[in-house]
Design a protein around this motif. Structure first.
Motif, PDB file in Angstrom:
ATOM      1  N   ARG A   1     -12.119   2.923   0.633  1.00  0.00           N
ATOM      2  CA  ARG A   1     -13.097   2.136   1.379  1.00  0.00           C
ATOM      3  C   ARG A   1     -14.525   2.525   0.999  1.00  0.00           C
ATOM      4  NH1 ARG A   1     -13.329   3.414   6.477  1.00  0.00           N
ATOM      5  NH2 ARG A   1     -14.256   1.462   7.214  1.00  0.00           N
TER       6      ARG A   1
ATOM      7  N   ILE B   1       0.837  -1.198   0.000  1.00  0.00           N
ATOM      8  CA  ILE B   1       0.000   0.000   0.000  1.00  0.00           C
ATOM      9  C   ILE B   1       0.877   1.254   0.000  1.00  0.00           C
ATOM     10  CG2 ILE B   1      -1.861   1.223   1.176  1.00  0.00           C
ATOM     11  CD1 ILE B   1      -2.495  -1.580  -0.128  1.00  0.00           C
TER      12      ILE B   1
ATOM     13  N   ASN C   1       0.480   4.448  -2.512  1.00  0.00           N
ATOM     14  CA  ASN C   1       0.438   5.858  -2.086  1.00  0.00           C
ATOM     15  C   ASN C   1       1.469   6.690  -2.835  1.00  0.00           C
ATOM     16  OD1 ASN C   1      -0.110   4.825   1.364  1.00  0.00           O
ATOM     17  ND2 ASN C   1      -1.595   5.232  -0.234  1.00  0.00           N
TER      18      ASN C   1
ATOM     19  N   GLU D   1      -7.087   5.877   1.832  1.00  0.00           N
ATOM     20  CA  GLU D   1      -7.832   4.747   2.364  1.00  0.00           C
ATOM     21  C   GLU D   1      -9.303   5.094   2.568  1.00  0.00           C
ATOM     22  OE1 GLU D   1      -7.675   2.193   6.448  1.00  0.00           O
ATOM     23  OE2 GLU D   1      -5.905   2.120   5.138  1.00  0.00           O
TER      24      GLU D   1
ATOM     25  N   GLN E   1      -1.627   8.136   3.007  1.00  0.00           N
ATOM     26  CA  GLN E   1      -2.393   6.922   3.278  1.00  0.00           C
ATOM     27  C   GLN E   1      -3.803   7.189   3.796  1.00  0.00           C
ATOM     28  OE1 GLN E   1      -0.352   4.029   5.646  1.00  0.00           O
ATOM     29  NE2 GLN E   1      -2.185   2.817   6.039  1.00  0.00           N
ATOM     30  N   SER E   2      -3.964   8.106   4.732  1.00  0.00           N
ATOM     31  CA  SER E   2      -5.263   8.298   5.381  1.00  0.00           C
ATOM     32  C   SER E   2      -6.371   8.738   4.412  1.00  0.00           C
ATOM     33  CB  SER E   2      -5.140   9.294   6.530  1.00  0.00           C
ATOM     34  OG  SER E   2      -6.372   9.456   7.178  1.00  0.00           O
TER      35      SER E   2
ATOM     36  N   THR F   1     -10.640  -1.835   2.692  1.00  0.00           N
ATOM     37  CA  THR F   1      -9.369  -1.121   2.604  1.00  0.00           C
ATOM     38  C   THR F   1      -8.583  -1.564   1.370  1.00  0.00           C
ATOM     39  OG1 THR F   1      -8.176  -2.795   3.880  1.00  0.00           O
ATOM     40  CG2 THR F   1      -9.256  -1.013   5.120  1.00  0.00           C
ATOM     41  N   PRO F   2      -7.657  -0.737   0.898  1.00  0.00           N
ATOM     42  CA  PRO F   2      -6.810  -1.159  -0.230  1.00  0.00           C
ATOM     43  C   PRO F   2      -6.069  -2.458   0.069  1.00  0.00           C
ATOM     44  CG  PRO F   2      -6.555   1.187   0.189  1.00  0.00           C
ATOM     45  CD  PRO F   2      -7.364   0.647   1.321  1.00  0.00           C
ATOM     46  N   LYS F   3      -5.582  -2.615   1.296  1.00  0.00           N
ATOM     47  CA  LYS F   3      -4.839  -3.819   1.674  1.00  0.00           C
ATOM     48  C   LYS F   3      -5.717  -5.057   1.584  1.00  0.00           C
ATOM     49  CE  LYS F   3      -1.996  -5.782   5.378  1.00  0.00           C
ATOM     50  NZ  LYS F   3      -1.420  -5.541   6.727  1.00  0.00           N
TER      51      LYS F   3
END
Length: 278
Positions: A217, A198, A202, A213, A209-210, A223-225
């Motif tokens: 979502r 991830i 980014n 995500e 990230q924040s 989440t991407p993960k």
């Protein structure tokens, strides 16, 4: 949720662009592509019918799924407890195998959304449906859902049923602007068959990230993960049909070790890779 009727010994794996189903007597599972206006948001429709009462498993897929039972009913089974589902419902993304049971003589229209297609029809964030199967009335107007249910029950051909579902969706189409950054994120995840960090996403998308995500979502449903993990799982399923060993498949898909590979696979299928491949 209204998913396809498949006997217990058969498992359905539905990657974003394919449906894999074993041939079964007394079962119908036919794919139909949407009208041009809906094509950017819906991969395809499936008309599924089964004359037999069946219990079956559904693996995690990359998009939300709506289902309309125009005859028969469906239950979900968890910890040996069966729960009746609505005749019209929606299932969000999931990170585990799910078990369903249908009555004899079931008929279902399934709508397989593209990875971010659901956002074009509802303001409900896709992540609020994660791991859930709920009535369609929680998403859309109750009278509109009831109307299409009644018309589907009266329809006599698959063509008529598909048209009714398309009309329902077209009435709810919002024509909002597509989030191109999330589209690109999904493309990159597929390009790497889910084996992408991830942090790398980014950096390539020039976003922290924040906020990334949060946007991901809301549109995709997880989440991407977790989404990347689902894509990698489906890539692993595709690899099981060739002559490669499980060790080769494990490292080809960038699992840290065999234990990690087995743990992830068992979460998504309920079986170890060795037992599943056998």
């Amino acid at each position: 949720m209204q998913v396809a009727a498949v006997p217990a010994e058969v498992v359905v794996a539905v990657p974003a662009v394919a449906v894999v189903v074993a041939e079964v007597i007394n079962m119908k599972f036919e794919k139909h592509f949407p009208t041009e206006r809906l094509r950017p948001f819906i991969h395809y429709f499936v008309v599924s019918e089964n004359e037999l009462e069946s219990e079956y498993k559904i693996f995690p897929v990359a998009g939300l799924v709506i289902g309309f039972q125009y005859k028969g009913r469906l239950k979900t089974i968890q910890n040996k407890i069966a729960t009746n589902l609505s005749a019209a419902g929606i299932t969000g993304l999931a990170d585990t195998v799910k078990t369903f049971k249908n009555t004899a003589g079931i008929g279902t229209i399934l709508v397989y959304f593209t990875e971010i297609g659901f956002a074009q029809f509802s303001t409900v964030p896709a992540n609020e449906l994660f791991n859930l199967s709920v009535s369609l009335e929680t998403i859309f107007d109750k009278s509109a859902v009831s109307e299409v249910e009644e018309k589907l029950a009266e329809a006599t051909t698959d063509k008529q049923r598909i048209k009714l579902v398309e009309q329902f969706l077209l009435r709810h189409l919002k024509n909002i602007q597509t989030d191109k950054l999330i589209v690109e994120a999904v493309r990159l995840i597929y390009q790497q068959k889910g084996a992408i960090r991830i942090k790398e996403l980014n950096e390539r998308l020039f976003i922290s990230q924040s906020p990334f995500e949060k946007r991901f979502r809301k549109l995709v449903g997880t989440t991407p993960k977790k989404f990347a993990s689902i894509i990698r799982f489906n890539a692993v399923l595709d690899s099981l049909g060739n002559s490669k060993s499980l060790t080769e498949i494990c490292y080809e898909h960038n699992f840290f070790d065999q234990a990690h590979f087995i743990k992830d696979f068992k979460q998504y299928t309920g079986d170890t890779p060795e037992k599943f491949k056998r």
